[in-house]
Design a protein around this motif. Structure first.
Motif, mmCIF file in Angstrom:
data_model
loop_
_atom_site.group_PDB
_atom_site.id
_atom_site.type_symbol
_atom_site.label_atom_id
_atom_site.label_comp_id
_atom_site.label_asym_id
_atom_site.label_seq_id
_atom_site.Cartn_x
_atom_site.Cartn_y
_atom_site.Cartn_z
ATOM 1 N N LEU A 59 76.755 46.986 61.937
ATOM 2 C CA LEU A 59 76.065 46.734 62.825
ATOM 3 C C LEU A 59 74.933 47.717 63.456
ATOM 4 C CD1 LEU A 59 75.909 43.718 64.061
ATOM 5 C CD2 LEU A 59 78.096 44.347 65.163
ATOM 6 N N ARG A 60 75.397 48.576 63.535
ATOM 7 C CA ARG A 60 74.514 49.510 64.186
ATOM 8 C C ARG A 60 73.268 49.655 63.289
ATOM 9 N NH1 ARG A 60 72.953 54.142 64.062
ATOM 10 N NH2 ARG A 60 71.540 55.016 64.979
ATOM 11 N N ARG B 180 64.591 50.839 61.738
ATOM 12 C CA ARG B 180 63.438 51.062 61.951
ATOM 13 C C ARG B 180 63.330 52.157 62.732
ATOM 14 N NH1 ARG B 180 61.623 45.661 65.469
ATOM 15 N NH2 ARG B 180 61.467 44.449 63.882
ATOM 16 N N GLU B 181 64.553 52.923 62.333
ATOM 17 C CA GLU B 181 63.826 54.206 63.238
ATOM 18 C C GLU B 181 62.983 55.460 62.610
ATOM 19 O OE1 GLU B 181 68.344 56.575 64.103
ATOM 20 O OE2 GLU B 181 67.267 54.776 63.500
ATOM 21 N N LEU C 198 59.907 53.685 64.967
ATOM 22 C CA LEU C 198 59.828 53.954 66.240
ATOM 23 C C LEU C 198 59.554 54.880 67.114
ATOM 24 C CD1 LEU C 198 63.443 51.900 66.647
ATOM 25 C CD2 LEU C 198 61.048 50.984 67.036
ATOM 26 N N PHE D 286 68.131 37.402 60.675
ATOM 27 C CA PHE D 286 68.374 38.248 61.050
ATOM 28 C C PHE D 286 67.182 39.917 61.023
ATOM 29 C CE2 PHE D 286 72.421 41.484 61.008
ATOM 30 C CZ PHE D 286 72.677 40.644 62.284
ATOM 31 N N ASP D 287 66.680 39.999 60.159
ATOM 32 C CA ASP D 287 65.944 41.455 60.063
ATOM 33 C C ASP D 287 64.844 40.992 60.739
ATOM 34 O OD1 ASP D 287 66.606 43.324 58.785
ATOM 35 O OD2 ASP D 287 64.604 42.380 56.311
ATOM 36 N N GLY D 288 64.675 40.360 61.188
ATOM 37 C CA GLY D 288 63.741 40.269 62.820
ATOM 38 C C GLY D 288 61.784 41.500 61.767
ATOM 39 N N ASP E 93 91.566 43.363 76.443
ATOM 40 C CA ASP E 93 90.490 44.299 75.378
ATOM 41 C C ASP E 93 91.222 45.675 75.123
ATOM 42 O OD1 ASP E 93 89.185 45.474 73.691
ATOM 43 O OD2 ASP E 93 88.362 47.093 74.858
ATOM 44 N N ILE F 179 90.007 44.936 60.431
ATOM 45 C CA ILE F 179 89.782 45.325 59.446
ATOM 46 C C ILE F 179 88.863 45.494 58.579
ATOM 47 C CG2 ILE F 179 90.521 42.813 58.607
ATOM 48 C CD1 ILE F 179 88.671 40.988 59.121
ATOM 49 N N ASN G 70 81.834 47.963 62.006
ATOM 50 C CA ASN G 70 80.446 49.516 63.199
ATOM 51 C C ASN G 70 79.036 49.816 63.072
ATOM 52 O OD1 ASN G 70 80.254 50.606 65.924
ATOM 53 N ND2 ASN G 70 81.767 51.601 65.695
ATOM 54 N N LEU H 208 72.546 47.776 60.973
ATOM 55 C CA LEU H 208 71.539 46.287 61.347
ATOM 56 C C LEU H 208 70.562 46.173 62.528
ATOM 57 C CD1 LEU H 208 71.494 43.709 58.919
ATOM 58 C CD2 LEU H 208 72.887 42.903 60.663
ATOM 59 N N ILE H 209 70.597 46.369 62.806
ATOM 60 C CA ILE H 209 70.544 46.734 63.993
ATOM 61 C C ILE H 209 69.334 47.632 64.810
ATOM 62 C CG2 ILE H 209 70.524 46.664 66.722
ATOM 63 C CD1 ILE H 209 72.978 44.330 66.328
ATOM 64 N N TYR H 210 69.840 48.523 64.520
ATOM 65 C CA TYR H 210 68.399 49.943 64.607
ATOM 66 C C TYR H 210 67.804 50.634 63.403
ATOM 67 C CZ TYR H 210 70.604 49.231 69.669
ATOM 68 O OH TYR H 210 70.766 49.730 70.396
#
Lengths: 108, 378
Positions: free
Chosen positions: A9-10, A17-18, A21, A57-59, A106, A1, A6, A12-14
């Motif tokens: 999510l990417r 902080r780019e 890091l 979630f942000d951590g 899948d 939907i 996709n 949000l997680i990485y």
């Protein structure tokens, strides 16, 4: 939907902080000037560290508790209600096998 | 000796994971600002204990901590493993806190690891030793970990005074782990579990079992929850009770939920608390609650539960340079933190493929090709 999910999510997680890091490997031996620069922060208001705590979630809180057990069970459902437990019936061998089979496969 | 290049990090977050990855990749770390703004700043006793544990199982590691404990330099050594090791986990965190990193480190040791851990076996905050036995070890086996993986629970210990003992054996992986294609969740075919009680009547266990079964009965007949009532010296130093459950699916997935109840909840160091508000959750409620949590995990539709996401991602990242694909439900905060630390140390980013049909996400990664270096150095 959601086509963009996709990527979200990417991100949000990485994503955010780019910059942090990539610059994290430093030589420590010559870090005396680093220590000095700390002095400016000496009178930092106490709450400042906590200000950056946005969502869990942000951590982003660097002192987050190191805990793998999932404790956020705020939304425990009332599984005694028929409507509730019937909603996961097909996740059990007592449910509809053809339905479960489909969701387990899948698409790729 | 040339000068050491340290990877600089901040704060106490992901402490175990950082030191674990630092050890496996041989990257020294310098962690600053460890609870610098806290009333009680610096490393906690369980973190110090974890550092001691690292010293026990590795050779040549070097730890330096500043006076306030807010700054740590860690230069990893070689994971040696070995037999007849003993570690006192202290009373600040349960044995589960130490087991998770230990399991992974042990796999990459020079020799198989066999270690006795003393402390709290079951509590609120960390996965119980039963969950490790029922759920975590089977998950490891999916990555082709050879024979010899075992956890024996010799005595129980509830919070706050512990007194439990477990014996952990971890084999070494010779040629690394095996990448997984793990997307089929399957259907729950049986539910197993174990209750425990220490220094209280075994009736508490019966009540928990009965209540938990009541939740499952309408969904599945194959439910067995065993009791483990310990008496005398085997029951540790504090009264408590609890329950650990696992749901096994037709495709070999294991989903867990556990908790424990005891008097005198441990409080953060520095704060002192009398045993005043010791109103315990009644066993019926505990049983019902954990059974409900397990159904919640089953509803998520992942191949592991929220608690084991971190371990799953870590194992995928430590695989040879093959593609792993795993399906999980909603990403847990610890799972996300693990993904970030994996990127930080191994440079691996996962790809995410949400599956809108059931709300799950498929994570795809190429392993880092982690080998058992310790074994090769001889």
């Amino acid at each position: 939907i959601h086509l963009g999910q996709n990527k979200n999510l990417r991100q949000l997680i990485y994503g955010r902080r780019e910059s942090k890091l990539t610059s994290s490997t430093d030589d420590v031996q010559g870090s005396s000037e680093d220590e000095e620069s700390d002095e400016g922060e000496f009178f930092k208001p106490k709450g400042e560290g906590i200000k950056s705590v946005r969502e869990d979630f942000d951590g982003d809180n660097v002192n987050n508790d190191d805990c793998s057990k999932f404790l956020n069970h705020a939304d425990v459902k009332n599984w005694i209600e028929e409507e509730k437990y019937e909603s996961i019936r097909d996740r059990f061998v007592t449910g509809d096998w053809s339905k479960a089979g489909r969701s387990g496969q899948d698409s790729d | 000796m040339g000068k050491t290049e340290y990877k600089r990090l901040k704060g106490s977050q992901s402490f175990r994971l950082r030191l674990l990855l630092s050890t496996l990749t041989s990257i020294p770390v310098l962690i600053e600002d460890i609870r610098a703004d806290d009333t009680w700043p610096g490393l906690r006793s369980h973190e110090i204990s974890f550092l001691r544990l690292l010293e026990t199982i590795t050779d040549g590691c070097h730890v330096e901590i500043n006076e306030t404990g807010t700054k740590l330099k860690y230069k990893p050594g070689v994971v040696m493993g070995g037999k007849n090791l003993v570690h006192d986990c202290g009373l600040n965190r349960a044995i589960g806190y130490f087991l998770e990193p230990l399991l992974v480190l042990g796999l990459f040791g020079k020799k198989p690891l066999s270690i006795r851990l003393k402390g709290i076996t079951n509590d609120l905050k960390d996965p119980s030793v039963d969950t490790f036995r029922l759920t975590t070890l089977p998950i490891l086996k999916c990555f082709d970990v050879q024979e010899g993986l075992d956890l024996k629970i010799e005595s129980r210990g509830a919070a706050p005074n512990g007194g439990g003992e477990v014996l952990l054996s971890v084999p070494i992986v010779r040629d690394g782990l095996k990448a997984v294609m793990w997307k089929d969740v399957g259907m729950v075919k049986r539910i197993r579990g174990v209750t425990f009680s220490t220094r209280v009547s075994v009736q508490f266990e019966n009540a928990m079992r009965h209540a938990a079964r009541g939740i499952f009965n309408r969904l599945l007949p194959d439910v067995h929850i065993f009791t483990d009532h310990k008496a005398g010296a085997l029951s540790g130093k504090s009264p408590g009770y609890g329950i650990s459950l696992v749901a096994e699916t037709t495709s070999g997935c294991y989903l867990s939920a556990d908790t424990a109840v005891s008097y005198g909840q441990r409080v953060e160091e520095g704060a002192f608390n009398d045993e005043e508000n010791n109103e315990l959750t009644p066993p019926e409620e505990v049983g019902e609650h954990i059974a409900s949590l397990l159904l919640g995990e089953i509803e998520q539709g992942g191949v592991v539960d929220s608690t084991h996401q971190g371990l799953l991602f870590l194992l995928c990242a430590l695989c040879p340079e093959d593609v792993s694909k795993v399906r999980v439900g909603k990403l847990s905060p610890y799972g996300i933190e693990t993904l970030r630390q994996i990127k930080e140390f191994l440079g691996i980013e996962f790809a995410f493929k949400p599956d809108p049909s059931n709300g799950t996400v498929i994570l795809i990664c190429i392993g880092s090709g982690m080998k058992n270096f310790a074994r090769k150095m001889s």
